[in-house]
Write a protein that holds these residues in place. Structure first.
Motif, short mmCIF file in Angstrom:
data_model
loop_
_atom_site.label_atom_id
_atom_site.label_comp_id
_atom_site.label_asym_id
_atom_site.label_seq_id
_atom_site.Cartn_x
_atom_site.Cartn_y
_atom_site.Cartn_z
N PHE A 6 0.78 -1.32 0.19
CA PHE A 6 0.14 0.09 -0.26
C PHE A 6 0.77 1.22 0.12
O PHE A 6 0.66 2.36 -0.82
CB PHE A 6 -0.72 0.06 1.34
CG PHE A 6 -1.52 1.37 1.40
CD1 PHE A 6 -1.09 2.15 2.41
CD2 PHE A 6 -2.73 1.86 0.78
CE1 PHE A 6 -1.63 3.51 2.65
CE2 PHE A 6 -3.28 2.94 0.90
CZ PHE A 6 -2.87 3.79 1.96
N LEU A 7 1.91 1.29 0.83
CA LEU A 7 2.81 2.37 1.03
C LEU A 7 3.69 2.60 -0.27
O LEU A 7 3.62 3.68 -0.88
CB LEU A 7 3.77 2.29 2.00
CG LEU A 7 3.29 2.43 3.58
CD1 LEU A 7 4.38 2.00 4.55
CD2 LEU A 7 2.80 3.77 3.77
N LEU A 8 3.86 1.47 -0.97
CA LEU A 8 4.85 1.86 -2.28
C LEU A 8 3.69 2.03 -3.42
O LEU A 8 4.15 2.97 -3.99
CB LEU A 8 5.11 0.16 -2.59
CG LEU A 8 6.18 0.32 -3.83
CD1 LEU A 8 7.12 1.19 -3.83
CD2 LEU A 8 6.53 -1.18 -4.22
N LEU A 9 2.57 1.73 -3.51
CA LEU A 9 1.44 2.35 -4.44
C LEU A 9 1.22 3.54 -4.13
O LEU A 9 0.98 4.27 -5.26
CB LEU A 9 0.31 1.21 -4.41
CG LEU A 9 0.43 -0.07 -4.90
CD1 LEU A 9 -0.63 -0.73 -4.87
CD2 LEU A 9 0.84 0.06 -6.43
N ALA A 21 11.11 6.76 -8.97
CA ALA A 21 10.37 5.63 -8.60
C ALA A 21 10.72 5.31 -7.12
O ALA A 21 11.21 4.22 -6.95
CB ALA A 21 10.32 4.35 -9.44
N VAL A 22 10.37 6.11 -6.06
CA VAL A 22 10.83 6.01 -4.61
C VAL A 22 10.45 4.42 -4.18
O VAL A 22 9.53 3.87 -4.39
CB VAL A 22 10.27 7.06 -3.90
CG1 VAL A 22 9.12 7.29 -3.93
CG2 VAL A 22 10.85 7.01 -2.35
N THR A 23 11.10 3.85 -3.47
CA THR A 23 10.96 2.68 -2.77
C THR A 23 10.73 3.14 -0.97
O THR A 23 11.58 3.93 -0.56
CB THR A 23 12.28 1.98 -2.57
OG1 THR A 23 12.49 1.36 -3.98
CG2 THR A 23 11.91 0.65 -1.73
N VAL A 24 9.57 2.62 -0.73
CA VAL A 24 9.23 2.86 0.51
C VAL A 24 9.30 1.54 1.36
O VAL A 24 8.92 0.61 1.16
CB VAL A 24 7.57 3.19 0.66
CG1 VAL A 24 7.15 3.44 2.20
CG2 VAL A 24 7.44 4.27 0.00
N ARG A 25 10.39 1.95 2.43
CA ARG A 25 10.72 0.73 3.31
C ARG A 25 9.89 0.46 4.32
O ARG A 25 10.11 -0.40 4.93
CB ARG A 25 12.46 1.27 3.72
CG ARG A 25 13.36 1.17 2.83
CD ARG A 25 14.69 1.47 3.29
NE ARG A 25 15.08 0.45 4.39
CZ ARG A 25 15.49 -0.68 3.87
NH1 ARG A 25 15.81 -1.07 2.78
NH2 ARG A 25 15.72 -1.56 5.19
N GLY A 26 9.14 1.42 4.60
CA GLY A 26 8.25 1.07 5.87
C GLY A 26 8.26 2.34 6.73
O GLY A 26 8.45 3.52 6.46
N GLN A 152 7.56 7.63 7.78
CA GLN A 152 7.73 7.03 6.60
C GLN A 152 9.23 7.11 6.02
O GLN A 152 9.88 8.21 5.97
CB GLN A 152 6.93 7.30 5.53
CG GLN A 152 7.17 6.52 4.25
CD GLN A 152 5.98 6.83 3.06
OE1 GLN A 152 4.74 6.59 3.52
NE2 GLN A 152 6.40 7.07 1.81
N VAL A 153 9.93 5.97 5.83
CA VAL A 153 11.20 5.88 5.41
C VAL A 153 11.22 5.55 3.67
O VAL A 153 11.01 4.66 3.22
CB VAL A 153 12.15 4.83 6.05
CG1 VAL A 153 13.52 4.94 5.48
CG2 VAL A 153 12.18 5.10 7.50
N ASN A 154 11.71 6.71 2.97
CA ASN A 154 11.66 6.58 1.67
C ASN A 154 13.45 6.14 1.23
O ASN A 154 14.26 7.04 1.85
CB ASN A 154 11.60 7.90 0.80
CG ASN A 154 10.03 8.05 0.84
OD1 ASN A 154 9.25 7.16 1.40
ND2 ASN A 154 9.60 9.21 0.32
N GLU A 155 13.46 5.44 0.44
CA GLU A 155 15.07 5.15 -0.10
C GLU A 155 14.87 5.54 -1.61
O GLU A 155 14.17 4.94 -2.47
CB GLU A 155 15.12 3.77 0.05
CG GLU A 155 16.61 3.18 -0.45
CD GLU A 155 16.79 1.80 -0.06
OE1 GLU A 155 18.12 1.62 -0.08
OE2 GLU A 155 16.02 1.07 0.29
#
Length: 228
Positions: A6-9, A21-26, A152-155
Motif C-alpha cells: 500500500f505504501l509503495l503504491l 520511483a521511490v522505494t518505501v521501506r516502511g 515513513q522511510v523513503n529510499e
C-alpha cells in the motif's frame, strides 16, 4: 506485506508524472537501512556527538537537543529530539573530510507532525570544498509531500531515481519550501556510497611512471629486433 504494498503504491501515485520511483521501506526506526556512511558501525550517540564518521554542519540549529538539525543523523525516526524542526528554508550536511564517495543511495524520513511541515521542494547536493555544490537529486512538487505517512522511510537509488554522481566528500540536504505552515521538519537521513580516490590519487606515482616508461622502451626494442 499488504501495508508495504500500500505504501509503495501510494508513493508511486504521489510521484506520478515523475521519473522517480521511490522505494518505501516502511515506517519507524526499524525501517532504516542502518550502517550508513555517517555511522558505519551503527554505534553513534547523538547527544554526546560520539562515534560518527563525519562532521555535521547546518544553516540553522546546529545541534541535537531541542529538535536540532543534527538529529537527522541520530539513527532514530520519531518526534521530539529524534527529528529536525526549523524554519521553512535551511540545510544540513555531512562532511567526510578527505574521503570521497559516489552516492549510490540515500534515505529520507518524515517526522511526526502535520504533513504541512514536510518539504515539497528539496535537494541532495554534493561538494568537495564546501563552497561549490552540485545537485545530485531534486524533489519539486508544489504542495505534495514525498511521504504518504508519518515516520515513513523513503529510499532513493542511483540509476533509478537519479543519475550516478561524481564522488564528493560533502553531502547536503537543502529544503526550499514546505507544504503549508511555515515550519520544516525531517526525521532522518542516511547516505550510502562507494569510496573513490581523489583525482590526484588516480595519477600513477613517479615510480610507476618510470616503470611504465621502461616497459614501453623494452617493448619498442623488441619490435625493432623483430623487424631486423
Amino acid at each position: 506485506m499488504k501495508k508495504f504494498a500500500f505504501l509503495l503504491l501510494t508513493a508511486a501515485a504521489l510521484m506520478a508524472g515523475s521519473a522517480q520511483a521511490v522505494t518505501v521501506r516502511g515506517t519507524g526506526t526499524e525501517s532504516l537501512v542502518g550502517h550508513d556512511l555517517t555511522d558505519p558501525e551503527n554505534d553513534a550517540h547523538g547527544n554526546d556527538y560520539t562515534n560518527y564518521n563525519a562532521v555535521f554542519r547546518s544553516s540553522i540549529e546546529p545541534y541535537y537537543d531541542g529538535e536540532g538539525a543534527f538529529n537527522v543523523f541520530d539513527n532514530f525516526v520519531g518526534g521530539g529530539n529524534d527529528k529536525w524542526c526549523c524554519d521553512a528554508n535551511g540545510w544540513v550536511e555531512a562532511d567526510f573530510g578527505d574521503k570521497r564517495y559516489q552516492l549510490t543511495s540515500f534515505t529520507a524520513s518524515s517526522a511526526n507532525d502535520a504533513p504541512e511541515r514536510d518539504s515539497d521542494k528539496w535537494q541532495i547536493l554534493g561538494s568537495n570544498d564546501g563552497l561549490h555544490y552540485t545537485v545530485i537529486f531534486s524533489y519539486d512538487r508544489d504542495g505534495v509531500s514525498p511521504w504518504a505517512m508519518r515516520y515513513q522511510v523513503n529510499e532513493y537509488t542511483a540509476r533509478v531515481d537519479y543519475a550516478l554522481p561524481a564522488a564528493y566528500s560533502i553531502f547536503r540536504y537543502q529544503t526550499f519550501s514546505t507544504i503549508g505552515d511555515g515550519l520544516h521538519q525531517l526525521g532522518e537521513l542516511e547516505f550510502f556510497g562507494k569510496e573513490l580516490a581523489e583525482e590526484t590519487n588516480d595519477v600513477p606515482e613517479p615510480g610507476s611512471l618510470a616503470l611504465l616508461g621502461l616497459g614501453l622502451l623494452a617493448g619498442a626494442g623488441m619490435a625493432r629486433r623483430k623487424r631486423a
